[in-house]
Design an enzyme around this catalytic site. Structure first.
Site, mmCIF file in Angstrom:
data_model
loop_
_atom_site.group_PDB
_atom_site.id
_atom_site.type_symbol
_atom_site.label_atom_id
_atom_site.label_comp_id
_atom_site.label_asym_id
_atom_site.label_seq_id
_atom_site.Cartn_x
_atom_site.Cartn_y
_atom_site.Cartn_z
ATOM 1 N N HIS A 100 0.864 -1.182 0.000
ATOM 2 C CA HIS A 100 0.000 0.000 0.000
ATOM 3 C C HIS A 100 0.902 1.234 0.000
ATOM 4 C CE1 HIS A 100 -2.803 2.961 1.804
ATOM 5 N NE2 HIS A 100 -3.782 2.186 1.384
ATOM 6 N N LYS A 155 -10.922 -0.505 10.105
ATOM 7 C CA LYS A 155 -11.088 -1.712 9.274
ATOM 8 C C LYS A 155 -11.492 -2.912 10.124
ATOM 9 C CE LYS A 155 -7.455 -0.282 6.049
ATOM 10 N NZ LYS A 155 -8.134 0.190 4.837
ATOM 11 N N CYS A 157 -4.784 2.372 -3.716
ATOM 12 C CA CYS A 157 -3.549 2.864 -3.079
ATOM 13 C C CYS A 157 -2.417 1.864 -3.241
ATOM 14 C CB CYS A 157 -3.750 3.201 -1.610
ATOM 15 S SG CYS A 157 -4.980 4.463 -1.329
ATOM 16 N N ASP A 190 2.877 -4.421 8.234
ATOM 17 C CA ASP A 190 1.660 -3.641 8.047
ATOM 18 C C ASP A 190 0.481 -4.612 8.193
ATOM 19 O OD1 ASP A 190 -0.630 -2.520 7.022
ATOM 20 O OD2 ASP A 190 0.291 -1.751 5.187
ATOM 21 N N GLN A 201 -4.626 -5.243 6.960
ATOM 22 C CA GLN A 201 -5.598 -6.187 6.385
ATOM 23 C C GLN A 201 -5.552 -7.562 7.038
ATOM 24 O OE1 GLN A 201 -7.939 -5.222 4.461
ATOM 25 N NE2 GLN A 201 -7.174 -3.344 3.532
HETATM 26 N N1 7TS Z 1 -1.980 -0.755 4.632
HETATM 27 C C1 7TS Z 1 -2.861 -1.545 4.004
HETATM 28 C C2 7TS Z 1 -2.488 -2.939 3.658
HETATM 29 C C3 7TS Z 1 -4.130 -1.052 3.711
HETATM 30 O O1 7TS Z 1 -5.000 -1.839 3.087
HETATM 31 C C4 7TS Z 1 -4.451 0.281 4.064
HETATM 32 C C5 7TS Z 1 -5.771 0.882 3.716
HETATM 33 C C6 7TS Z 1 -3.496 1.034 4.743
HETATM 34 C C7 7TS Z 1 -2.270 0.487 4.993
HETATM 35 C C8 7TS Z 1 -3.765 2.430 5.204
HETATM 36 O O2 7TS Z 1 -4.662 2.419 6.274
HETATM 37 P P1 7TS Z 1 -5.201 3.773 6.875
HETATM 38 O O3 7TS Z 1 -6.248 3.349 7.841
HETATM 39 O O4 7TS Z 1 -4.057 4.453 7.543
HETATM 40 O O5 7TS Z 1 -5.738 4.566 5.724
HETATM 41 N N2 7TS Z 1 -6.347 0.320 2.567
HETATM 42 C C9 7TS Z 1 -7.415 0.797 1.896
HETATM 43 C C10 7TS Z 1 -7.957 0.119 0.818
HETATM 44 O O6 7TS Z 1 -7.548 -0.957 0.398
HETATM 45 N N3 7TS Z 1 -9.002 0.806 0.340
HETATM 46 O O7 7TS Z 1 -9.140 1.915 1.078
HETATM 47 C C11 7TS Z 1 -8.152 1.919 2.039
#
Ligand code: 7TS
Length: 416
Positions: free
Chosen positions: A130, A234, A373, A208, A211
């Protein structure tokens, strides 16, 4: 194959806790929410816990000696204890509240990275990351002059572990930074094995977990992750709250990032000293209601059990992959269900992913389209974009059927 969710739990009981799921997306069209990798929905327990804080004991934390502040502090710190248990950290001092995964990774880059990375050093990542696990390192590399290398993938969307070993052998690697589960391919990376190899090469590993943490049991000690990042929104919690886990000795040695209230032990005009962990990294008034909400989300997930949540999602994903494979001209990316999280990204020959998502929306089906992303990954796959369905503990098999039916309808409309 016969599919049923009987080996997991009664999905309708879970769904009854999520007010948003029981609505029509358009008049007469029920909502089918399949955009869980972007953000999950929230059960009433989480909504009510946050509402309760604002109605009954709203106050700042760690400051007042009045009853409301004590109550707020107890709930805010109580959530930290729950999160510690949820990911099996050794101490609650290793649980740093952040705004989310993005902020957690930036924190590591700007503190540990800024203090430790220099020209000649290597940060080793993967092409499937990401943006939040690529850009912070690029920003810092431009300043510090270290090199970033990327582990390539096999055809099936799994990491090339021979290449990983080779890249480690090339030397200079100070940090391996890798996603636990891909938000596009769904690939579950072998992070425990990667940690073992990283440590043998003298490198640290950042995982990370954005997910993985919402979807499967996570044990940061078993993984032997040095840093582990995830987001509350999430995993049934609110936006604006996430976690950076770090091994205590590493966090102790790291300089602070943001300066301000709460992160100090003492301030003189000549200079300041830092508060103990985790407060050293928590400057300013934090996201109090959000932390309480996340604590409640953790209770909700632990009450069901992460093994059970994962089993449910495996059943839904397995069914989805099987049904999607029937649809002509549709390509699904990533490995088979044995190595895959609850994500199915696909393209339809001749239909733009955004157009497809719009057509699905008209059928009540919420999916995401775009690069998710992960532009470098899409570039690597030779794609500009994809459409992605992603599942969670409240999804029904019949919602997969609704998706497939809508795909057939879109196909008919386009190929007419
Ligand atoms: N890492 C992964 C693997 C992610 O899927 C996401 C967000 C992030 C980091 C960033 O997370 P945040 O909460 O700091 O924004 N992924 C997604 C997506 O797949 N669609 O919208 C956000």
């Amino acid at each position: 194959m016969e599919h049923s969710l009987e080996r997991t739990y009664f999905v309708e009981t879970v769904r009854a806790d999520f007010p948003i799921l029981n609505q029509e997306h358009h008049p007469g069209v029920p909502l089918v929410y399949l955009d869980n990798a972007a953000s999950s929905q929230k059960p009433r327990q989480v909504i009510e816990a946050m509402d309760d804080y604002y109605r009954r004991y709203n106050a700042n934390v760690h400051r007042g000696i009045h009853k409301l502040s004590e109550q707020a502090t107890a709930a805010y710190e109580g959530a930290r204890v729950k999160i510690r248990k949820f990911i099996n950290a050794a101490s609650k001092r290793e649980i740093v509240y952040t705004r989310g995964t993005t902020e957690s990774i930036n924190l590591v880059a700007q503190t540990w990275g800024r203090a430790n990375l220099k020209p000649g050093d290597v940060v080793l990542s993967t092409v499937m990351e990401h943006h939040s696990n690529i850009v912070p390192w690029q920003i810092l590399a431009a300043e510090k002059g270290f090199t970033i290398k990327y582990i390539p993938l096999h055809e099936d969307g799994t990491l090339d572990m021979d290449a990983y070993t080779r890249l480690l052998d090339e030397g200079g690697v100070k940090l391996v930074t890798v996603m636990h589960v891909s938000n596009v391919l769904g690939t579950i990376n072998p992070v425990a094995d990667m940690a073992r190899q990283a440590h043998a090469a003298g490198a640290l590993i950042l995982v990370d977990g954005a997910q993985s943490t919402p979807h499967m049991p996570v044990d940061v000690q078993a993984l032997d992750a040095d840093f582990f990042a995830f987001s509350g929104h999430k995993m049934l919690g609110p936006t604006g709250i996430g976690v950076l886990y770090g091994k205590r000795a590493l966090l102790e040695a790291m300089p602070p990032w943001m300066g301000g209230g709460d992160m100090i032990a003492s301030v003189r005009l000549e200079g300041s000293t830092w508060n103990e962990l985790p407060y050293k990294f928590e400057a300013g008034t934090p996201s109090i209601a959000e932390a309480i909400g996340l604590g409640c989300a953790v209770d909700y997930l632990m009450n069901i059990g992460m093994e059970t949540v994962h089993a449910h999602e495996c059943a839904v994903t397995e069914y989805a992959l099987e049904r999607l494979a029937e649809v002509p001209d549709l390509t699904v990316y990533g490995p088979d269900v044995s190595q895959k999280g609850a994500v199915a990204a696909f393209t339809f020959a001749g239909i733009h992913p955004h157009d497809l998502a719009q057509m699905l929306d008209a059928e009540g089906i919420a999916v995401r389209a775009g690069h998710h992303c992960a532009m470098p990954l899409h570039h690597y796959l030779g794609l500009a974009a994809s459409t992605r369905a992603s599942f969670y503990l409240y999804n029904r098999l019949s919602e997969v059927d609704a998706l497939v039916e809508a795909l057939y309808k879109a196909r008919k409309a386009f190929y007419r």
